[in-house]
Scaffold this active site. Sequence first.
Site, PDB file in Angstrom:
ATOM      1  CG  ASP A  67      24.258   2.663  32.272  1.00  0.00           C
ATOM      2  OD1 ASP A  67      23.782   2.584  33.416  1.00  0.00           O
ATOM      3  OD2 ASP A  67      24.790   3.687  31.827  1.00  0.00           O
ATOM      4  CG  ASN A 136      32.555  11.367  27.875  1.00  0.00           C
ATOM      5  OD1 ASN A 136      31.439  11.398  28.390  1.00  0.00           O
ATOM      6  ND2 ASN A 136      33.119  10.239  27.488  1.00  0.00           N
ATOM      7  CG  HIS A 138      28.943   9.230  29.138  1.00  0.00           C
ATOM      8  ND1 HIS A 138      30.116   8.597  29.505  1.00  0.00           N
ATOM      9  CD2 HIS A 138      28.252   9.383  30.297  1.00  0.00           C
ATOM     10  CE1 HIS A 138      30.112   8.383  30.809  1.00  0.00           C
ATOM     11  NE2 HIS A 138      28.988   8.858  31.316  1.00  0.00           N
ATOM     12  CD  GLU A 143      31.686   6.553  26.958  1.00  0.00           C
ATOM     13  OE1 GLU A 143      31.474   7.772  27.079  1.00  0.00           O
ATOM     14  OE2 GLU A 143      32.212   5.879  27.864  1.00  0.00           O
TER      15      GLU A 143
HETATM   16  C1  F6R Z   1      24.878   5.722  34.903  1.00  0.00           C
HETATM   17  C2  F6R Z   1      25.006   6.446  33.653  1.00  0.00           C
HETATM   18  C3  F6R Z   1      26.118   7.404  33.410  1.00  0.00           C
HETATM   19  C4  F6R Z   1      26.273   8.436  34.509  1.00  0.00           C
HETATM   20  C5  F6R Z   1      27.396   9.406  34.198  1.00  0.00           C
HETATM   21  C6  F6R Z   1      27.640  10.372  35.349  1.00  0.00           C
HETATM   22  O1  F6R Z   1      23.766   4.848  34.862  1.00  0.00           O
HETATM   23  O2  F6R Z   1      24.199   6.243  32.815  1.00  0.00           O
HETATM   24  O3  F6R Z   1      25.891   8.056  32.191  1.00  0.00           O
HETATM   25  O4  F6R Z   1      25.060   9.132  34.647  1.00  0.00           O
HETATM   26  O5  F6R Z   1      28.573   8.699  33.949  1.00  0.00           O
HETATM   27  O6  F6R Z   1      28.124   9.671  36.441  1.00  0.00           O
HETATM   28  P1  F6R Z   1      28.234  10.376  37.877  1.00  0.00           P
HETATM   29  O7  F6R Z   1      26.830  10.655  38.302  1.00  0.00           O
HETATM   30  O8  F6R Z   1      28.890   9.348  38.754  1.00  0.00           O
HETATM   31  O9  F6R Z   1      29.036  11.607  37.674  1.00  0.00           O
END
Ligand code: F6R
Length: 255
Positions: A67, A136, A138, A143
């Site tokens: 992403d 959450n 995701h 989301e």
């Molecule tokens: C990032 C991504 C997100 C993160 C998630 C956790 O490329 O795809 O889904 O993996 O938001 O983020 P952290 O690792 O910062 O807790």
Amino acid sequence: MEVVVKESYEEMSKLSAELIAEVIRRKPRAVLGLATGSTPLGTYKELIRLHKQEGLDFSRVITFNLDEYVGLVHGHPQSYHYFMSENLFKHINVNPKNVHVPDGTAKDIPGFCRWYEEQIVKTGGLDLQLLGIGSNGHIAFNEPGSSLGSRTRIKTLDDKTRQDNARFFKNMNEVPKYAITMGIGTIMDARQLILLANGAGKADAILKTCEGPITAIVPATIVQLHPKATIIIDKQAATKLTREYPAEPRVLVLA
Ligand code: F6R
């Protein structure tokens, strides 16, 4: 799906790097799906060490990131282009031509998303997708409520995700509202998944992902349907789980 609980973030990161390295050793032209965020930083550090000290060769590896924020130029310190370059790509011998990160500045975003999906297919598909998880539930920026069959597209970020990520920006107003993200269907097409989580803040999402029913409200629960998924977490992220899980995967390489 296999759940592995490690003592620490460092051990979690070492195991995930070892699984990725094994895929590359077996297939030097491996197609890797990569993630950003705090969670995979230890994995990238270990992959860099394996490259520098043990000659792990990335010269033929192809990468696709999950992403990117919409509207951030590639050099923006919070862009995922910048993150990947700083935390992995500039330290290993990956060929820049083989690196793909969604383009958040694309003029024609739907056209770009179609192109991104086509490139994944053209290279033979993802051999392994590395995932973090949002508090959450995701995965990538899919989301809660995202279609479980979705493909690469633009998504509006959840308020919770924007709050979680605000720590990287000066204030909430600077946190982008949209992102381009691989879809859940795109992720599920990968031949192998590794989902990482550490820290107490992920314990609820991990409980639902490992032991809850599959639901679009917790997108990560879809990994239960993947035939080769390994969830590697630290003790803190495991605190709410009700069952016992091993500290080692059954097999190192999921052939
Ligand atoms: C990032 C991504 C997100 C993160 C998630 C956790 O490329 O795809 O889904 O993996 O938001 O983020 P952290 O690792 O910062 O807790």
